[in-house]
Design a protein around this motif. Sequence first.
Motif, PDB file in Angstrom:
ATOM      1  N   PRO A 156       0.352 -48.473 -43.557  1.00 35.32           N
ATOM      2  CA  PRO A 156       1.812 -47.908 -43.516  1.00 35.32           C
ATOM      3  C   PRO A 156       2.272 -47.574 -42.078  1.00 35.32           C
ATOM      4  N   ILE A 157       3.326 -48.198 -42.081  1.00 36.84           N
ATOM      5  CA  ILE A 157       4.241 -47.944 -40.598  1.00 36.84           C
ATOM      6  C   ILE A 157       5.063 -46.587 -40.852  1.00 36.84           C
ATOM      7  N   SER A 158       4.692 -45.788 -39.798  1.00 37.63           N
ATOM      8  CA  SER A 158       5.732 -44.499 -39.722  1.00 37.63           C
ATOM      9  C   SER A 158       6.076 -44.187 -38.484  1.00 37.63           C
ATOM     10  N   PHE A 159       6.764 -42.975 -38.190  1.00 39.48           N
ATOM     11  CA  PHE A 159       6.917 -42.565 -36.810  1.00 39.48           C
ATOM     12  C   PHE A 159       5.770 -42.178 -35.897  1.00 39.48           C
ATOM     13  N   ALA A 160       4.541 -42.118 -36.930  1.00 42.81           N
ATOM     14  CA  ALA A 160       3.221 -41.688 -36.259  1.00 42.81           C
ATOM     15  C   ALA A 160       2.806 -42.937 -35.432  1.00 42.81           C
ATOM     16  N   THR A 161       3.088 -44.211 -35.965  1.00 46.44           N
ATOM     17  CA  THR A 161       2.812 -45.315 -35.339  1.00 46.44           C
ATOM     18  C   THR A 161       3.485 -45.346 -34.003  1.00 46.44           C
ATOM     19  N   VAL A 162       4.857 -45.045 -33.895  1.00 45.58           N
ATOM     20  CA  VAL A 162       5.451 -45.218 -32.598  1.00 45.58           C
ATOM     21  C   VAL A 162       4.883 -44.269 -31.589  1.00 45.58           C
ATOM     22  N   ILE A 163       4.630 -43.153 -32.031  1.00 49.47           N
ATOM     23  CA  ILE A 163       4.048 -42.103 -31.154  1.00 49.47           C
ATOM     24  C   ILE A 163       2.648 -42.437 -30.372  1.00 49.47           C
ATOM     25  N   GLY A 164       1.839 -43.009 -31.495  1.00 51.77           N
ATOM     26  CA  GLY A 164       0.614 -43.516 -31.074  1.00 51.77           C
ATOM     27  C   GLY A 164       0.473 -44.570 -30.164  1.00 51.77           C
ATOM     28  N   ALA A 165       1.521 -45.608 -30.348  1.00 51.54           N
ATOM     29  CA  ALA A 165       1.652 -46.608 -29.582  1.00 51.54           C
ATOM     30  C   ALA A 165       1.985 -46.136 -28.322  1.00 51.54           C
ATOM     31  N   PHE A 166       3.024 -45.275 -28.014  1.00 47.71           N
ATOM     32  CA  PHE A 166       3.397 -44.834 -26.862  1.00 47.71           C
ATOM     33  C   PHE A 166       2.398 -44.068 -26.046  1.00 47.71           C
ATOM     34  N   MET A 167       1.433 -43.289 -26.811  1.00 52.04           N
ATOM     35  CA  MET A 167       0.496 -42.541 -26.058  1.00 52.04           C
ATOM     36  C   MET A 167      -0.360 -43.457 -25.508  1.00 52.04           C
ATOM     37  N   PHE A 168      -0.700 -44.539 -26.266  1.00 55.28           N
ATOM     38  CA  PHE A 168      -1.788 -45.265 -25.779  1.00 55.28           C
ATOM     39  C   PHE A 168      -1.400 -46.098 -24.698  1.00 55.28           C
ATOM     40  N   GLY A 169      -0.086 -46.713 -24.759  1.00 54.26           N
ATOM     41  CA  GLY A 169       0.395 -47.562 -23.557  1.00 54.26           C
ATOM     42  C   GLY A 169       0.307 -46.691 -22.357  1.00 54.26           C
ATOM     43  N   ILE A 170       0.600 -45.391 -22.411  1.00 56.16           N
ATOM     44  CA  ILE A 170       0.476 -44.480 -21.336  1.00 56.16           C
ATOM     45  C   ILE A 170      -0.814 -44.395 -20.739  1.00 56.16           C
ATOM     46  N   GLY A 171      -1.847 -44.203 -21.769  1.00 59.72           N
ATOM     47  CA  GLY A 171      -3.161 -44.043 -21.167  1.00 59.72           C
ATOM     48  C   GLY A 171      -3.919 -45.509 -20.541  1.00 59.72           C
ATOM     49  N   GLU A 192      -8.941 -38.442 -41.116  1.00 58.20           N
ATOM     50  CA  GLU A 192      -8.591 -38.255 -42.711  1.00 58.20           C
ATOM     51  C   GLU A 192      -7.595 -37.224 -42.597  1.00 58.20           C
ATOM     52  N   TRP A 193      -7.314 -36.411 -41.710  1.00 62.54           N
ATOM     53  CA  TRP A 193      -6.218 -35.409 -41.654  1.00 62.54           C
ATOM     54  C   TRP A 193      -5.060 -35.941 -41.294  1.00 62.54           C
ATOM     55  N   TRP A 194      -5.117 -36.850 -40.285  1.00 62.73           N
ATOM     56  CA  TRP A 194      -4.012 -37.741 -39.784  1.00 62.73           C
ATOM     57  C   TRP A 194      -3.603 -38.492 -40.866  1.00 62.73           C
ATOM     58  N   LYS A 195      -4.196 -39.118 -41.499  1.00 61.52           N
ATOM     59  CA  LYS A 195      -3.832 -40.164 -42.505  1.00 61.52           C
ATOM     60  C   LYS A 195      -3.230 -39.362 -43.685  1.00 61.52           C
ATOM     61  N   LEU A 196      -3.869 -38.290 -44.221  1.00 57.86           N
ATOM     62  CA  LEU A 196      -3.224 -37.501 -45.287  1.00 57.86           C
ATOM     63  C   LEU A 196      -1.723 -36.986 -44.972  1.00 57.86           C
ATOM     64  N   ASN A 197      -1.762 -36.449 -43.730  1.00 55.93           N
ATOM     65  CA  ASN A 197      -0.525 -35.750 -43.592  1.00 55.93           C
ATOM     66  C   ASN A 197       0.599 -36.637 -42.560  1.00 55.93           C
ATOM     67  N   PHE A 198       0.446 -37.827 -42.114  1.00 55.28           N
ATOM     68  CA  PHE A 198       1.081 -38.536 -41.379  1.00 55.28           C
ATOM     69  C   PHE A 198       1.104 -40.183 -41.923  1.00 55.28           C
ATOM     70  N   ILE A 199       0.075 -40.650 -41.619  1.00 54.54           N
ATOM     71  CA  ILE A 199       0.281 -42.068 -41.877  1.00 54.54           C
ATOM     72  C   ILE A 199       0.519 -42.356 -43.378  1.00 54.54           C
ATOM     73  N   LEU A 200      -0.166 -41.858 -44.279  1.00 53.87           N
ATOM     74  CA  LEU A 200       0.321 -42.391 -45.724  1.00 53.87           C
ATOM     75  C   LEU A 200       1.745 -41.973 -46.060  1.00 53.87           C
ATOM     76  N   LYS A 201       2.585 -41.176 -45.275  1.00 55.54           N
ATOM     77  CA  LYS A 201       3.600 -40.892 -45.511  1.00 55.54           C
ATOM     78  C   LYS A 201       4.738 -42.265 -45.110  1.00 55.54           C
ATOM     79  N   GLY A 202       4.248 -43.300 -44.552  1.00 53.31           N
ATOM     80  CA  GLY A 202       4.942 -44.262 -44.097  1.00 53.31           C
ATOM     81  C   GLY A 202       4.911 -45.421 -45.277  1.00 53.31           C
ATOM     82  N   LYS A 203       5.362 -46.446 -44.874  1.00 55.27           N
ATOM     83  CA  LYS A 203       5.491 -47.558 -45.765  1.00 55.27           C
ATOM     84  C   LYS A 203       4.813 -48.998 -45.267  1.00 55.27           C
ATOM     85  N   ALA A 204       3.704 -49.399 -46.258  1.00 54.83           N
ATOM     86  CA  ALA A 204       3.109 -50.380 -45.951  1.00 54.83           C
ATOM     87  C   ALA A 204       3.903 -51.902 -46.022  1.00 54.83           C
TER      88      ALA A 204
END
Length: 231
Positions: free
Chosen positions: A127-142, A183-195
Amino acid sequence: MTKTNNSQPSPKERSSSRISKNRNANKNQMPLGIAVLVIMIIIGFLLSNISVKLGLFWITGICFGFVLQKSRFCFTASMRDPYLTGGTALTRAVLIAFAITTIAFTAIKFSAYSSGLPIPGQTYITPISFATVIGAFMFGIGMVIAGGCTSGTLMRVGEGFLVQMLTLFFFIIGSLWGAHDFEWWKLNFILKGKAIFLPDLFGWFGAVIIQLLLIAALYILADKWENRIFK
């Protein structure tokens, strides 16, 4: 009246001296290179005796690392260079790779689909959600701060860069930490998006055309960006 002799070497002589030194350095490295090659072959045979897959992974990893090192291919540089240097050669190379893999993977998936077999790789459609955007932004900075992504870091560690060794160390720590809490991130954020699977929306042919058109547009944009910078 005596004429003083200028003992300073000319630029041509200095250049010849540097070339000679580089050749001597390469000659000195030849025995070391042969020894490393022999060791890699021995390790490959030992791994193949344990498992054919291990031997295959070893050979594939060495070939992949060799290609990365010689081509200086790095996903970080492909995203970073247009902003820092204006160069888009790596950006365009990555886009070409995306275009080739789009066609190849679609052929593999469609072949399985048309044969009534399970489509490979469907478990990786997440699934794609706002968590994907945040994760990509953080990974890009790193990646920019570290000077490389996974492939670039591993390649430069092989070259002996001490900073990249430090990056790899914390990369491993971050990966283990992320795997522990996934698993915590997946349950609380990732699965709330749409595949989203493009063939479900546009059909197989339409999905390929749309993706290739998007890649072509980015390629043209990257080319124009470099021409504008270096014009």
